[in-house]
Motif scaffolding. Structure first.
Motif, PDB file in Angstrom:
ATOM      1  N   GLN A  38       1.094   5.318   6.072  1.00 49.74           N
ATOM      2  CA  GLN A  38       0.842   4.998   7.478  1.00 49.74           C
ATOM      3  C   GLN A  38       0.486   6.266   8.253  1.00 49.74           C
ATOM      4  O   GLN A  38       1.110   7.312   8.056  1.00 49.74           O
ATOM      5  CB  GLN A  38       2.079   4.354   8.111  1.00 49.74           C
ATOM      6  CG  GLN A  38       1.870   3.939   9.578  1.00 49.74           C
ATOM      7  CD  GLN A  38       3.114   3.313  10.188  1.00 49.74           C
ATOM      8  OE1 GLN A  38       4.220   3.833  10.045  1.00 49.74           O
ATOM      9  NE2 GLN A  38       2.935   2.195  10.861  1.00 49.74           N
ATOM     10  N   ARG A  39      -0.519   6.162   9.126  1.00 53.51           N
ATOM     11  CA  ARG A  39      -0.803   7.273  10.032  1.00 53.51           C
ATOM     12  C   ARG A  39       0.226   7.204  11.165  1.00 53.51           C
ATOM     13  O   ARG A  39       0.149   6.360  12.056  1.00 53.51           O
ATOM     14  CB  ARG A  39      -2.214   7.193  10.598  1.00 53.51           C
ATOM     15  CG  ARG A  39      -2.589   8.435  11.422  1.00 53.51           C
ATOM     16  CD  ARG A  39      -3.972   8.317  12.050  1.00 53.51           C
ATOM     17  NE  ARG A  39      -5.057   8.368  11.084  1.00 53.51           N
ATOM     18  CZ  ARG A  39      -5.623   9.492  10.639  1.00 53.51           C
ATOM     19  NH1 ARG A  39      -5.183  10.674  11.060  1.00 53.51           N
ATOM     20  NH2 ARG A  39      -6.616   9.445   9.771  1.00 53.51           N
ATOM     21  N   SER A  40       1.202   8.091  11.101  1.00 50.19           N
ATOM     22  CA  SER A  40       2.299   8.079  12.072  1.00 50.19           C
ATOM     23  C   SER A  40       3.121   9.342  11.866  1.00 50.19           C
ATOM     24  O   SER A  40       2.786  10.204  11.050  1.00 50.19           O
ATOM     25  CB  SER A  40       3.185   6.833  11.895  1.00 50.19           C
ATOM     26  OG  SER A  40       3.742   6.782  10.593  1.00 50.19           O
ATOM     27  N   TRP A  52      -1.524   2.241  11.817  1.00 50.18           N
ATOM     28  CA  TRP A  52      -1.972   1.314  10.775  1.00 50.18           C
ATOM     29  C   TRP A  52      -1.598   1.901   9.407  1.00 50.18           C
ATOM     30  O   TRP A  52      -1.391   3.101   9.256  1.00 50.18           O
ATOM     31  CB  TRP A  52      -3.472   1.085  10.869  1.00 50.18           C
ATOM     32  CG  TRP A  52      -3.837   0.214  12.044  1.00 50.18           C
ATOM     33  CD1 TRP A  52      -3.786   0.562  13.363  1.00 50.18           C
ATOM     34  CD2 TRP A  52      -4.304  -1.132  12.004  1.00 50.18           C
ATOM     35  NE1 TRP A  52      -4.188  -0.490  14.152  1.00 50.18           N
ATOM     36  CE2 TRP A  52      -4.508  -1.546  13.347  1.00 50.18           C
ATOM     37  CE3 TRP A  52      -4.573  -2.044  10.981  1.00 50.18           C
ATOM     38  CZ2 TRP A  52      -4.978  -2.822  13.673  1.00 50.18           C
ATOM     39  CZ3 TRP A  52      -5.046  -3.313  11.306  1.00 50.18           C
ATOM     40  CH2 TRP A  52      -5.231  -3.692  12.628  1.00 50.18           C
ATOM     41  N   PHE A  53      -1.519   1.019   8.416  1.00 54.03           N
ATOM     42  CA  PHE A  53      -1.016   1.432   7.104  1.00 54.03           C
ATOM     43  C   PHE A  53      -1.660   0.622   5.991  1.00 54.03           C
ATOM     44  O   PHE A  53      -2.308  -0.411   6.239  1.00 54.03           O
ATOM     45  CB  PHE A  53       0.512   1.280   7.048  1.00 54.03           C
ATOM     46  CG  PHE A  53       1.002  -0.144   7.215  1.00 54.03           C
ATOM     47  CD1 PHE A  53       1.157  -0.984   6.126  1.00 54.03           C
ATOM     48  CD2 PHE A  53       1.313  -0.644   8.482  1.00 54.03           C
ATOM     49  CE1 PHE A  53       1.610  -2.287   6.279  1.00 54.03           C
ATOM     50  CE2 PHE A  53       1.763  -1.944   8.650  1.00 54.03           C
ATOM     51  CZ  PHE A  53       1.907  -2.769   7.552  1.00 54.03           C
ATOM     52  N   ARG A  54      -1.443   1.120   4.770  1.00 58.98           N
ATOM     53  CA  ARG A  54      -1.913   0.403   3.585  1.00 58.98           C
ATOM     54  C   ARG A  54      -0.885   0.559   2.470  1.00 58.98           C
ATOM     55  O   ARG A  54      -0.319   1.639   2.282  1.00 58.98           O
ATOM     56  CB  ARG A  54      -3.260   0.938   3.113  1.00 58.98           C
ATOM     57  CG  ARG A  54      -3.819   0.166   1.902  1.00 58.98           C
ATOM     58  CD  ARG A  54      -5.066   0.816   1.319  1.00 58.98           C
ATOM     59  NE  ARG A  54      -6.208   0.711   2.207  1.00 58.98           N
ATOM     60  CZ  ARG A  54      -7.446   1.078   1.846  1.00 58.98           C
ATOM     61  NH1 ARG A  54      -7.663   1.558   0.611  1.00 58.98           N
ATOM     62  NH2 ARG A  54      -8.436   0.977   2.695  1.00 58.98           N
ATOM     63  N   LEU A  75       6.269  -2.781  11.507  1.00 57.39           N
ATOM     64  CA  LEU A  75       5.167  -2.884  10.560  1.00 57.39           C
ATOM     65  C   LEU A  75       5.060  -4.322  10.078  1.00 57.39           C
ATOM     66  O   LEU A  75       6.052  -4.910   9.629  1.00 57.39           O
ATOM     67  CB  LEU A  75       5.385  -1.974   9.342  1.00 57.39           C
ATOM     68  CG  LEU A  75       5.363  -0.457   9.543  1.00 57.39           C
ATOM     69  CD1 LEU A  75       6.692   0.054  10.082  1.00 57.39           C
ATOM     70  CD2 LEU A  75       5.044   0.237   8.215  1.00 57.39           C
ATOM     71  N   GLN A 101      -0.836  -3.477  10.395  1.00 55.43           N
ATOM     72  CA  GLN A 101      -0.741  -2.795  11.682  1.00 55.43           C
ATOM     73  C   GLN A 101       0.719  -2.556  12.053  1.00 55.43           C
ATOM     74  O   GLN A 101       1.569  -3.425  11.897  1.00 55.43           O
ATOM     75  CB  GLN A 101      -1.396  -3.640  12.779  1.00 55.43           C
ATOM     76  CG  GLN A 101      -1.412  -2.979  14.157  1.00 55.43           C
ATOM     77  CD  GLN A 101      -2.057  -3.857  15.223  1.00 55.43           C
ATOM     78  OE1 GLN A 101      -2.259  -5.054  15.024  1.00 55.43           O
ATOM     79  NE2 GLN A 101      -2.384  -3.265  16.354  1.00 55.43           N
ATOM     80  N   GLY A 102       0.997  -1.370  12.542  1.00 57.16           N
ATOM     81  CA  GLY A 102       2.311  -1.067  13.091  1.00 57.16           C
ATOM     82  C   GLY A 102       2.228  -0.977  14.601  1.00 57.16           C
ATOM     83  O   GLY A 102       1.181  -0.657  15.170  1.00 57.16           O
ATOM     84  N   LEU A 106      -7.748   5.319   8.605  1.00 54.51           N
ATOM     85  CA  LEU A 106      -6.596   4.627   9.175  1.00 54.51           C
ATOM     86  C   LEU A 106      -6.447   4.976  10.652  1.00 54.51           C
ATOM     87  O   LEU A 106      -6.439   6.146  11.029  1.00 54.51           O
ATOM     88  CB  LEU A 106      -5.307   5.023   8.442  1.00 54.51           C
ATOM     89  CG  LEU A 106      -5.007   4.375   7.092  1.00 54.51           C
ATOM     90  CD1 LEU A 106      -3.705   4.959   6.527  1.00 54.51           C
ATOM     91  CD2 LEU A 106      -4.900   2.858   7.207  1.00 54.51           C
TER      92      LEU A 106
END
Length: 367
Positions: free
Chosen positions: A191-193, A177-179, A110, A90-91, A173
């Motif tokens: 990351q969705r950003s 949040w990221f993977r 992050l 999570q960011g 996502l």
């Protein structure tokens, strides 16, 4: 025409050669690096972001890595936002403040592991700040700059492009949040950003030698969706009300003045840097606030170097921190960092490129 003098103080990004091949026409400096800002077709680049998908070199968003048993504690000491419930993967958007409650950066934090955090920073030397705070508090944590360089895929069609490359799991996502994963053997964090309101992802490259390869993977995959080069778009970000640290803030700005108060949790531990000052500012109320301004000028203005003063009834009441011609509104718009007594609907005058331009204060975002 100006050239760039090579220097150890000014680094290219891993995507530099790819952006040169794409026809980059303008750079700016950011975190001691070159960031592409234009590719010669500003309106085309704008509409690509609004309607399609745009590919950005944002490697200048450097990471401050906190690693060790006290990494989480240091992250919380640095941030007045409560991170106690942050999960791995999570960011969180966090303001960083000095001891006087002045904003000194606004990174995404992050959490990669319980003992590993990245602060994906705006333009300032937070490595020095974080390392100094860690040392003076006697924390068991290493502060460093890892080999990590973000590339952004932005726009309403960005999700389709990233899913085509990475798989449909990216569609699940949540924001920020990221993977951690690999793309054709290249280690990345997805990351969705991204610094737009049009939706998208940031792909954190973890091997600087693979910059051109990663760029080309997304360029080729996005061809069916009309992908093209761009960069953090001044017009779109102003329309969307996105604050730029260092652009829309000065050396006295606190988070409450620039619509970041919702990211300050006053109940965080007392050892959080700046929390006493922020509690006082919250109790007293900020002396300035950030509003939009729409200028009466019919033709696009050329603002030049900002900031520019704003007047109300002959008295200086604030500053115009940015100004741009909005393609969607067909008006000149900007942000006013202005006396809290000024409110939406007030008539003001802004000095732009030496000319007084009448206008009206409005709410943000514009769109």
């Amino acid at each position: 025409m100006f050239g760039i003098t090579p220097s150890a103080r000014l680094r290219p990004s891993p995507f530099y050669e790819a952006t040169v091949k794409e026809g980059v026409t303008n750079f700016t400096t950011y975190n001691h690096m070159l960031m592409p800002t234009a590719f010669g077709k500003p309106e085309e680049e704008y509409w690509r972001l609004i309607n399609g998908v745009s590919q950005w070199d944002v490697a200048v968003e450097r990471q401050v890595q906190l690693k060790g048993p006290d990494a989480g504690r240091l992250a919380q000491i640095l941030s007045p936002r409560d991170l106690s419930k942050q999960k791995v993967g999570q960011g969180k958007y966090v303001p960083l403040c000095n001891h006087q409650g002045i904003l000194i950066n606004d990174p995404i934090c992050l959490k990669l592991a319980d003992d590993l955090y990245w602060l994906s920073i705006a333009d300032s030397n937070i490595w020095f700040w974080a390392a100094a705070i860690a040392a003076e508090r006697g924390l068991n944590v290493e502060v460093s700059e890892p080999d990590v360089s973000p590339m952004a895929i932005q726009g309403p069609k960005a999700e389709d492009v990233v899913a085509h490359v990475c798989g449909d799991w990216v569609r699940e996502l949540k924001y920020f949040w990221f993977r951690e994963t690999e793309i054709q053997g290249i280690p990345v964090v997805v990351q969705r950003s991204g610094w737009s309101k049009q939706g998208g992802f940031e792909i954190y490259l973890r091997d600087a030698t693979k910059g051109t390869a990663l760029w080309n993977i997304f360029r080729e995959a996005g061809a069916s969706w009309g992908i093209g080069p761009g960069g953090p778009n001044w017009c779109e970000r102003v329309e969307s009300g996105l604050i730029s640290y260092g652009g829309d803030t000065d050396s006295t700005t606190n988070p409450y003045e620039v619509r970041m108060g919702k990211y300050v949790d006053l109940q965080v531990p007392d050892d959080t840097v700046g929390i006493y000052a922020l509690r006082r500012i919250a109790a007293e109320g900020p002396k300035r606030h950030s509003l939009g301004i729409i200028l009466d000028a019919g033709e696009p203005v050329k603002p030049g170097f900002l900031w520019n003063p704003i007047f109300k009834e002959g008295r200086k009441v604030g500053d115009l921190t940015n100004c741009v011609f909005s393609y969607r509104l067909q008006k000149n718009i900007g942000f006013a960092l202005i006396d809290s007594a000024c409110v939406i609907g007030d008539a003001v005058q802004a000095q732009v490129a030496g000319v007084m331009q009448p206008g009206k204060l409005t709410d943000l975002p514009f769109l």
